[in-house]
Scaffold this active site. Structure first.
Site, PDB file in Angstrom:
ATOM      1  CB  ILE A  76      -1.000   0.216   1.110  1.00 62.95           C
ATOM      2  CG1 ILE A  76      -1.745  -1.272   1.125  1.00 62.95           C
ATOM      3  CG2 ILE A  76      -1.936   1.091   1.114  1.00 62.95           C
ATOM      4  CD1 ILE A  76      -2.703  -1.431   2.651  1.00 62.95           C
TER       5      ILE A  76
ATOM      6  CG  ASP B  47      10.153  -0.696   3.836  1.00 62.90           C
ATOM      7  OD1 ASP B  47       9.019  -0.674   3.515  1.00 62.90           O
ATOM      8  OD2 ASP B  47      10.529  -1.838   4.227  1.00 62.90           O
TER       9      ASP B  47
ATOM     10  CG  PHE C 185       2.001   2.727   4.807  1.00 62.17           C
ATOM     11  CD1 PHE C 185       0.515   2.361   4.380  1.00 62.17           C
ATOM     12  CD2 PHE C 185       2.505   3.700   4.070  1.00 62.17           C
ATOM     13  CE1 PHE C 185      -0.383   3.188   3.649  1.00 62.17           C
ATOM     14  CE2 PHE C 185       1.724   4.468   3.531  1.00 62.17           C
ATOM     15  CZ  PHE C 185       0.582   4.230   2.954  1.00 62.17           C
TER      16      PHE C 185
ATOM     17  CG  ASN D  64       7.638  -4.996  13.089  1.00 60.79           C
ATOM     18  OD1 ASN D  64       8.614  -4.198  13.192  1.00 60.79           O
ATOM     19  ND2 ASN D  64       6.935  -5.050  12.025  1.00 60.79           N
TER      20      ASN D  64
ATOM     21  CB  SER E  40      -6.645  -3.730   9.601  1.00 55.68           C
ATOM     22  OG  SER E  40      -7.288  -4.761   9.622  1.00 55.68           O
TER      23      SER E  40
ATOM     24  CE1 TYR F 197      -1.766  -6.646  10.880  1.00 58.98           C
ATOM     25  CE2 TYR F 197      -4.042  -7.164  10.592  1.00 58.98           C
ATOM     26  CZ  TYR F 197      -3.079  -6.391  10.327  1.00 58.98           C
ATOM     27  OH  TYR F 197      -3.188  -5.518   9.178  1.00 58.98           O
TER      28      TYR F 197
ATOM     29  CE  LYS G 238      -2.184  -2.879  11.502  1.00 56.34           C
ATOM     30  NZ  LYS G 238      -1.159  -1.902  11.053  1.00 56.34           N
TER      31      LYS G 238
ATOM     32  CG  LEU H 145      -8.854 -14.935  -2.168  1.00 58.39           C
ATOM     33  CD1 LEU H 145      -8.494 -16.405  -1.924  1.00 58.39           C
ATOM     34  CD2 LEU H 145     -10.406 -14.774  -2.043  1.00 58.39           C
TER      35      LEU H 145
ATOM     36  CG  PHE I 256      -7.794 -20.948   4.525  1.00 60.14           C
ATOM     37  CD1 PHE I 256      -7.238 -22.127   4.740  1.00 60.14           C
ATOM     38  CD2 PHE I 256      -7.435 -19.995   3.761  1.00 60.14           C
ATOM     39  CE1 PHE I 256      -5.834 -22.302   4.286  1.00 60.14           C
ATOM     40  CE2 PHE I 256      -6.134 -19.945   3.314  1.00 60.14           C
ATOM     41  CZ  PHE I 256      -5.307 -21.013   3.537  1.00 60.14           C
TER      42      PHE I 256
HETATM   43  N1  LIG Z   1      -2.692  -5.372   2.960  1.00 59.83           N
HETATM   44  C1  LIG Z   1      -3.819  -5.633   3.676  1.00 59.83           C
HETATM   45  O1  LIG Z   1      -4.608  -6.376   3.285  1.00 59.83           O
HETATM   46  C2  LIG Z   1      -3.947  -4.644   4.620  1.00 59.83           C
HETATM   47  C3  LIG Z   1      -5.252  -4.454   5.369  1.00 59.83           C
HETATM   48  C4  LIG Z   1      -5.449  -3.767   6.377  1.00 59.83           C
HETATM   49  C5  LIG Z   1      -4.481  -2.968   6.948  1.00 59.83           C
HETATM   50  N2  LIG Z   1      -2.977  -3.204   6.547  1.00 59.83           N
HETATM   51  C6  LIG Z   1      -2.184  -2.387   7.153  1.00 59.83           C
HETATM   52  O2  LIG Z   1      -1.430  -1.542   6.260  1.00 59.83           O
HETATM   53  C7  LIG Z   1      -0.109  -1.239   6.400  1.00 59.83           C
HETATM   54  C8  LIG Z   1       0.595  -1.785   5.017  1.00 59.83           C
HETATM   55  O3  LIG Z   1       0.355  -3.054   4.735  1.00 59.83           O
HETATM   56  P1  LIG Z   1       0.746  -3.532   3.184  1.00 59.83           P
HETATM   57  O4  LIG Z   1      -0.011  -4.527   2.698  1.00 59.83           O
HETATM   58  O5  LIG Z   1       1.619  -2.520   2.328  1.00 59.83           O
HETATM   59  O6  LIG Z   1       1.884  -4.493   3.841  1.00 59.83           O
HETATM   60  P2  LIG Z   1       3.568  -4.713   3.240  1.00 59.83           P
HETATM   61  O7  LIG Z   1       4.118  -5.877   4.019  1.00 59.83           O
HETATM   62  O8  LIG Z   1       3.500  -4.922   1.743  1.00 59.83           O
HETATM   63  O9  LIG Z   1       4.400  -3.161   3.642  1.00 59.83           O
HETATM   64  C9  LIG Z   1       4.620  -3.071   4.801  1.00 59.83           C
HETATM   65  C10 LIG Z   1       6.230  -2.614   4.619  1.00 59.83           C
HETATM   66  O10 LIG Z   1       6.637  -2.078   6.011  1.00 59.83           O
HETATM   67  C11 LIG Z   1       7.976  -2.808   5.981  1.00 59.83           C
HETATM   68  N3  LIG Z   1       8.201  -2.942   7.396  1.00 59.83           N
HETATM   69  C12 LIG Z   1       7.677  -3.853   8.393  1.00 59.83           C
HETATM   70  N4  LIG Z   1       8.117  -3.582   9.412  1.00 59.83           N
HETATM   71  C13 LIG Z   1       9.036  -2.700   9.580  1.00 59.83           C
HETATM   72  C14 LIG Z   1       9.783  -2.089  10.536  1.00 59.83           C
HETATM   73  N5  LIG Z   1       9.896  -2.513  11.819  1.00 59.83           N
HETATM   74  N6  LIG Z   1      10.515  -1.029  10.095  1.00 59.83           N
HETATM   75  C15 LIG Z   1      10.647  -0.452   8.768  1.00 59.83           C
HETATM   76  N7  LIG Z   1       9.800  -1.138   7.750  1.00 59.83           N
HETATM   77  C16 LIG Z   1       8.986  -2.187   8.284  1.00 59.83           C
HETATM   78  C17 LIG Z   1       8.181  -3.877   5.257  1.00 59.83           C
HETATM   79  O11 LIG Z   1       9.446  -4.153   4.687  1.00 59.83           O
HETATM   80  C18 LIG Z   1       6.994  -3.559   3.946  1.00 59.83           C
HETATM   81  O12 LIG Z   1       7.516  -3.050   3.021  1.00 59.83           O
HETATM   82  C19 LIG Z   1       0.196  -2.416   7.472  1.00 59.83           C
HETATM   83  O13 LIG Z   1       0.123  -1.572   8.533  1.00 59.83           O
HETATM   84  C20 LIG Z   1      -0.919  -3.213   7.436  1.00 59.83           C
HETATM   85  O14 LIG Z   1      -1.210  -3.975   8.644  1.00 59.83           O
HETATM   86  C21 LIG Z   1      -2.912  -3.818   5.294  1.00 59.83           C
END
Ligand SMILES: NC(=O)c1ccc[n+]([C@@H]2O[C@H](COP(=O)([O-])OP(=O)(O)OC[C@H]3O[C@@H](n4cnc5c(N)ncnc54)[C@H](O)[C@@H]3O)[C@@H](O)[C@H]2O)c1
Length: 330
Positions: free
Chosen positions: A14, A33, A82, A101, A126, A151, A155, A198, A215
């Site tokens: 995202i 990151d 993020f 984390n 989320s 998880y 949040k 999915l 699932f």
């Molecule tokens: N993708 C989904 O379905 C979804 C849904 C609801 C919420 N979210 C939330 O949105 C955010 C982004 O999700 P995403 O799908 O892009 O995930 P993603 O894993 O693709 O992106 C997260 C990024 O954060 C980096 N990262 C993780 N821990 C870190 C740390 N301690 N220090 C520095 N970098 C770190 C990872 O390398 C990754 O590039 C997250 O907080 C996730 O919980 C995602």
């Protein structure tokens, strides 16, 4: 207005799509990151897509010492946080890793925002904070229920910490299920370990010619499989620009907003749509339920529309075509 925005997790799924829109809107994103679920190549793809150099720090947000470096925080007017681990299934097996984390990084971000007098935070929450909701669609006033996974608990905790922090300006965005990829297929969803969501699971099963495991089909839904609110990731990305444009010029803005398509699709609905729009057959079989999965959830996003003038522009079909175009390339 100073337009430097610190974007933690900006090399992620995202985050990377949001970087494109931030730049388009005249912001200057600075990415932090640790590449735990991404790769350095995402930064070069973003530079190619945006035709400009992007500042990137390979830093872990839980590293207090590195995170308080003055250089990172110079002239920052807002933060989008993020960075987090996001696998529900993994969190069930390794709850401490998720707490450390996700909650730990949020605490460190808040501390540094206070220290460096940065006011505007956009936090990636989320729909999992709603647990298994009694009434659908969920609005921002829906009950925050018992978390169904560690998880989800992280949040909920982060939301609590932000709400009780010193911050006067923040937005908590509760994403539903982002899918799809940028039209260019230069950026999309990367899973360094096995995917859990999915669409990447569907793509993996097609590419590896393996059976996709669904699932559970004994949920109380029209076809027995779980229902989610899938939304194109580019629409999710746009909500960040909209919210920053509201937050930065104002004081005392505290938003909690659902970001979804406001439609419920079952797992089987999504598989069938994926087959149809991409002209493919998916070999799937029904397996056991997965720990931590919510039965059904979809959003009411009228508040985001009212407050930000944001609403999703893309369909599920477009998202599934874009997702497959991306997956074919990686
Ligand atoms: N993708 C989904 O379905 C979804 C849904 C609801 C919420 N979210 C939330 O949105 C955010 C982004 O999700 P995403 O799908 O892009 O995930 P993603 O894993 O693709 O992106 C997260 C990024 O954060 C980096 N990262 C993780 N821990 C870190 C740390 N301690 N220090 C520095 N970098 C770190 C990872 O390398 C990754 O590039 C997250 O907080 C996730 O919980 C995602």
């Amino acid at each position: 207005m100073n337009k430097n925005i610190l974007v933690t997790g900006g090399a992620g799924y995202i985050g990377s799509h949001t970087i494109v829109d931030l730049i388009k809107a005249g912001f200057n994103p600075i990415i932090i990151d640790n590449l735990s679920n991404s790769s350095k190549s995402v930064i070069s793809k973003l530079e190619e897509l945006c035709q400009q150099k992007i500042t990137f720090y390979n830093i872990d947000c839980t590293n207090e010492q590195e995170m308080c470096n003055e250089k990172i925080w110079r002239n920052i007017s807002g933060v989008i946080h993020f960075a987090a681990h996001k696998s529900v299934a993994e969190s069930v097996k390794k709850p401490e890793k998720y707490f450390f984390n996700n909650v730990g990084s949020t605490e460190i971000i808040l501390k540094n925002m206070q220290r460096h007098k940065v006011e505007n935070l956009v936090f990636s929450s989320s729909c999992t904070v709603y647990g298994n909701p009694d009434i659908l669609p969920v609005t921002e006033k829906s009950e925050i229920k018992k978390p169904t996974s560690p998880y989800a608990l992280t949040k909920q905790k982060c939301e609590e910490i932000i709400q009780s922090s010193h911050l006067k300006n923040y937005a908590i965005l509760r994403y539903f299920n982002p899918i799809g990829a940028h039209k260019s297929s230069l950026i999309g969803e990367i899973n360094i370990k096995n995917p859990n969501n999915l669409v990447p699971l569907i793509a993996k099963s097609i590419k590896e010619k393996k059976t996709l495991h669904v699932f559970g089909n004994d949920y109380n839904t029209h076809d027995g499989t779980c229902i989610r609110d899938y939304i194109h990731v580019c629409d999710v990305a746009k909500s960040h620009v909209k919210v920053l444009e509201k937050l930065i010029p104002h004081n005392l803005k505290k938003y909690i907003l659902n970001i979804g398509l406001s439609k419920g699709f079952s797992v089987l609905d999504l598989i069938q749509s994926f087959e149809k729009v991409n002209n493919l057959n998916i070999d799937y079989k029904i397996g056991k339920r997965r720990d931590g999965d919510v039965e059904k959830i979809y959003a009411d996003c009228k508040l985001a529309e009212k407050e930000l003038g944001w609403s999703p522009q893309k369909t599920i079909e477009e998202a599934l075509i874009d997702a497959w175009n991306w997956e074919k390339k990686i």
